[in-house]
Design a protein around this motif. Structure first.
Motif, PDB file in Angstrom:
ATOM      1  N   GLY A   4      30.829  32.570  37.505  1.00  0.00           N
ATOM      2  CA  GLY A   4      29.810  33.356  36.818  1.00  0.00           C
ATOM      3  C   GLY A   4      29.991  34.829  37.154  1.00  0.00           C
ATOM      4  O   GLY A   4      30.631  35.170  38.154  1.00  0.00           O
ATOM      5  N   GLN A   5      29.415  35.672  36.307  1.00  0.00           N
ATOM      6  CA  GLN A   5      29.605  37.119  36.435  1.00  0.00           C
ATOM      7  C   GLN A   5      29.266  37.656  37.833  1.00  0.00           C
ATOM      8  O   GLN A   5      30.024  38.437  38.396  1.00  0.00           O
ATOM      9  CB  GLN A   5      28.701  37.804  35.399  1.00  0.00           C
ATOM     10  CG  GLN A   5      29.247  39.122  34.900  1.00  0.00           C
ATOM     11  CD  GLN A   5      28.471  39.560  33.665  1.00  0.00           C
ATOM     12  OE1 GLN A   5      28.439  38.857  32.662  1.00  0.00           O
ATOM     13  NE2 GLN A   5      27.828  40.704  33.743  1.00  0.00           N
ATOM     14  N   ASP A   6      28.127  37.199  38.403  1.00  0.00           N
ATOM     15  CA  ASP A   6      27.687  37.719  39.697  1.00  0.00           C
ATOM     16  C   ASP A   6      28.605  37.255  40.825  1.00  0.00           C
ATOM     17  O   ASP A   6      28.967  38.031  41.708  1.00  0.00           O
ATOM     18  CB  ASP A   6      26.248  37.267  40.005  1.00  0.00           C
ATOM     19  CG  ASP A   6      25.270  37.881  39.019  1.00  0.00           C
ATOM     20  OD1 ASP A   6      25.666  38.817  38.299  1.00  0.00           O
ATOM     21  OD2 ASP A   6      24.118  37.405  38.961  1.00  0.00           O
ATOM     22  N   GLU A   7      28.962  35.960  40.754  1.00  0.00           N
ATOM     23  CA  GLU A   7      29.855  35.403  41.784  1.00  0.00           C
ATOM     24  C   GLU A   7      31.216  36.085  41.747  1.00  0.00           C
ATOM     25  O   GLU A   7      31.818  36.367  42.780  1.00  0.00           O
ATOM     26  CB  GLU A   7      30.090  33.920  41.501  1.00  0.00           C
ATOM     27  CG  GLU A   7      29.078  32.979  42.083  1.00  0.00           C
ATOM     28  CD  GLU A   7      29.414  31.568  41.642  1.00  0.00           C
ATOM     29  OE1 GLU A   7      29.675  30.734  42.509  1.00  0.00           O
ATOM     30  OE2 GLU A   7      29.447  31.323  40.410  1.00  0.00           O
ATOM     31  N   LEU A   8      31.674  36.329  40.526  1.00  0.00           N
ATOM     32  CA  LEU A   8      32.983  36.957  40.356  1.00  0.00           C
ATOM     33  C   LEU A   8      32.971  38.375  40.927  1.00  0.00           C
ATOM     34  O   LEU A   8      33.911  38.807  41.584  1.00  0.00           O
ATOM     35  CB  LEU A   8      33.350  36.970  38.870  1.00  0.00           C
ATOM     36  CG  LEU A   8      34.766  37.367  38.526  1.00  0.00           C
ATOM     37  CD1 LEU A   8      35.784  36.519  39.267  1.00  0.00           C
ATOM     38  CD2 LEU A   8      35.000  37.243  37.026  1.00  0.00           C
ATOM     39  N   LEU A   9      31.865  39.071  40.690  1.00  0.00           N
ATOM     40  CA  LEU A   9      31.750  40.435  41.221  1.00  0.00           C
ATOM     41  C   LEU A   9      31.787  40.400  42.752  1.00  0.00           C
ATOM     42  O   LEU A   9      32.478  41.202  43.382  1.00  0.00           O
ATOM     43  CB  LEU A   9      30.460  41.088  40.708  1.00  0.00           C
ATOM     44  CG  LEU A   9      30.170  42.479  41.269  1.00  0.00           C
ATOM     45  CD1 LEU A   9      31.309  43.452  41.011  1.00  0.00           C
ATOM     46  CD2 LEU A   9      28.870  43.041  40.673  1.00  0.00           C
ATOM     47  N   LEU A  10      31.059  39.443  43.342  1.00  0.00           N
ATOM     48  CA  LEU A  10      31.064  39.333  44.806  1.00  0.00           C
ATOM     49  C   LEU A  10      32.460  39.043  45.330  1.00  0.00           C
ATOM     50  O   LEU A  10      32.908  39.630  46.322  1.00  0.00           O
ATOM     51  CB  LEU A  10      30.099  38.231  45.259  1.00  0.00           C
ATOM     52  CG  LEU A  10      28.610  38.577  45.155  1.00  0.00           C
ATOM     53  CD1 LEU A  10      27.758  37.387  45.587  1.00  0.00           C
ATOM     54  CD2 LEU A  10      28.287  39.807  46.015  1.00  0.00           C
ATOM     55  N   ALA A  11      33.172  38.154  44.631  1.00  0.00           N
ATOM     56  CA  ALA A  11      34.544  37.822  45.043  1.00  0.00           C
ATOM     57  C   ALA A  11      35.435  39.061  44.928  1.00  0.00           C
ATOM     58  O   ALA A  11      36.282  39.321  45.791  1.00  0.00           O
ATOM     59  CB  ALA A  11      35.086  36.689  44.185  1.00  0.00           C
ATOM     60  N   GLY A  12      35.222  39.828  43.858  1.00  0.00           N
ATOM     61  CA  GLY A  12      36.009  41.041  43.652  1.00  0.00           C
ATOM     62  C   GLY A  12      35.753  42.063  44.755  1.00  0.00           C
ATOM     63  O   GLY A  12      36.686  42.658  45.312  1.00  0.00           O
ATOM     64  N   LEU A  13      34.478  42.243  45.109  1.00  0.00           N
ATOM     65  CA  LEU A  13      34.131  43.209  46.151  1.00  0.00           C
ATOM     66  C   LEU A  13      34.675  42.754  47.507  1.00  0.00           C
ATOM     67  O   LEU A  13      35.171  43.560  48.296  1.00  0.00           O
ATOM     68  CB  LEU A  13      32.607  43.389  46.221  1.00  0.00           C
ATOM     69  CG  LEU A  13      31.990  44.063  44.993  1.00  0.00           C
ATOM     70  CD1 LEU A  13      30.468  43.997  45.058  1.00  0.00           C
ATOM     71  CD2 LEU A  13      32.471  45.511  44.859  1.00  0.00           C
ATOM     72  N   ASP A  14      34.610  41.449  47.740  1.00  0.00           N
ATOM     73  CA  ASP A  14      35.133  40.902  48.993  1.00  0.00           C
ATOM     74  C   ASP A  14      36.636  41.172  49.101  1.00  0.00           C
ATOM     75  O   ASP A  14      37.151  41.480  50.179  1.00  0.00           O
ATOM     76  CB  ASP A  14      34.851  39.394  49.016  1.00  0.00           C
ATOM     77  CG  ASP A  14      35.193  38.800  50.363  1.00  0.00           C
ATOM     78  OD1 ASP A  14      34.746  39.361  51.374  1.00  0.00           O
ATOM     79  OD2 ASP A  14      35.949  37.805  50.401  1.00  0.00           O
ATOM     80  N   ALA A  15      37.309  41.090  47.951  1.00  0.00           N
ATOM     81  CA  ALA A  15      38.771  41.290  47.932  1.00  0.00           C
ATOM     82  C   ALA A  15      39.152  42.755  48.167  1.00  0.00           C
ATOM     83  O   ALA A  15      40.329  43.072  48.324  1.00  0.00           O
ATOM     84  CB  ALA A  15      39.333  40.800  46.606  1.00  0.00           C
ATOM     85  N   LEU A  16      38.152  43.630  48.152  1.00  0.00           N
ATOM     86  CA  LEU A  16      38.419  45.059  48.384  1.00  0.00           C
ATOM     87  C   LEU A  16      37.883  45.533  49.731  1.00  0.00           C
ATOM     88  O   LEU A  16      38.095  46.686  50.129  1.00  0.00           O
ATOM     89  CB  LEU A  16      37.771  45.900  47.276  1.00  0.00           C
ATOM     90  CG  LEU A  16      38.245  45.632  45.843  1.00  0.00           C
ATOM     91  CD1 LEU A  16      37.414  46.443  44.854  1.00  0.00           C
ATOM     92  CD2 LEU A  16      39.720  45.969  45.698  1.00  0.00           C
ATOM     93  N   SER A  17      37.157  44.639  50.427  1.00  0.00           N
ATOM     94  CA  SER A  17      36.377  45.071  51.591  1.00  0.00           C
ATOM     95  C   SER A  17      37.241  45.720  52.679  1.00  0.00           C
ATOM     96  O   SER A  17      36.807  46.655  53.342  1.00  0.00           O
ATOM     97  CB  SER A  17      35.581  43.909  52.168  1.00  0.00           C
ATOM     98  OG  SER A  17      36.465  42.855  52.483  1.00  0.00           O
ATOM     99  N   ASP A  18      38.481  45.243  52.843  1.00  0.00           N
ATOM    100  CA  ASP A  18      39.318  45.804  53.912  1.00  0.00           C
ATOM    101  C   ASP A  18      39.795  47.221  53.594  1.00  0.00           C
ATOM    102  O   ASP A  18      40.322  47.910  54.463  1.00  0.00           O
ATOM    103  CB  ASP A  18      40.533  44.908  54.181  1.00  0.00           C
ATOM    104  CG  ASP A  18      41.426  44.758  52.963  1.00  0.00           C
ATOM    105  OD1 ASP A  18      40.896  44.496  51.865  1.00  0.00           O
ATOM    106  OD2 ASP A  18      42.648  44.939  53.091  1.00  0.00           O
TER     107      ASP A  18
END
Ligand code: TYD
Length: 208
Positions: free
Chosen positions: A191-205
């Motif tokens: 879903g859109q929200d989950e995908l956004l969270l996954a995307g942000l997590d993938a940039l966190s470092d």
């Protein structure tokens, strides 16, 4: 020396790149206070927007080599006129498609060869490589159904069949496997929200 950070979003047509890119830019800017600019390919500057009209026009005959060179030309101008100055100023740039699109669409699906297409793109960009690439992975049949649902007229590339998009999806997987440090693969059925969270997590470092 550029001090900014270049992030790209990739995936087949219909995977939801544009929605994810918009969400990431909003979150990083509003929540993390990052100076981040969203640009799309082909486009972003006047010359590239005009090339975009040419490459998408279903009434034009455009051979594979011309297609690869047009995308590369649009990219060269975008890098010189917009991306490099932003990175030099320390800003972040999020790009909706970049060199990997050409490697997958022109190099693999059009059969021009990934190495050959990489060579013209290294020339076009002066070797500018993203710090991180978010790859939205989606089954081509689901992507086709999504585009059907959107009900928009198909441009010259979107009008290609499922075999074309399967080749692109496979090529993207190969690129991600070859560069695991740069790529993060995201499940585009989320879903859109989950995908956004996954995307942000993938940039966190990469965050300051
Ligand atoms: P796209 O991001 O799909 O634009 P829109 O969502 O507005 O339709 O990009 C346009 C098309 O160009 C898309 O079908 C992918 C294709 N493309 C390439 O084939 N090679 C490239 O290097 C780029 C940047 C895009």
């Amino acid at each position: 020396m550029a001090t900014g950070t270049l992030i790209t979003v990739e995936g087949i047509d219909g995977a939801g790149k544009t929605t994810l890119a918009g969400g990431v830019v909003r979150s990083l800017s509003e929540q993390a206070g990052i100076d981040i600019h969203l640009l799309r390919e082909p486009g972003g500057v006047e010359l590239a927007e005009r090339i975009r009209d040419l490459v998408k026009d279903p009434s034009l005959k455009v051979g594979g080599r011309a297609e690869a060179l047009l995308y590369a030309a649009a990219r060269a101008e975008l890098v010189e006129e917009a991306i490099t100055p932003l990175l030099l100023s320390g800003a972040w740039v999020l790009l909706d498609r970049y060199v990997d699109s050409s490697l997958a669409y022109q190099g693999a699906a059009r059969g021009l060869g990934v190495e050959e297409v990489l060579a013209i793109n290294s020339f076009a960009t002066g070797g500018l490589v993203p710090a991180r690439t978010l790859l939205l992975r989606l089954d081509p049949a689901i992507a086709a159904a999504r585009m059907e649902q959107r009900g928009e007229a198909k441009d010259r590339l979107e009008a290609e069949g499922e075999a074309f998009f399967s080749q692109i999806a496979d090529a993207y997987d190969g690129l991600a496997d070859a560069e695991p440090e740069r790529f993060r693969v995201l499940d585009a059925t989320l879903g859109q929200d989950e995908l956004l969270l996954a995307g942000l997590d993938a940039l966190s470092d990469l965050l300051p």
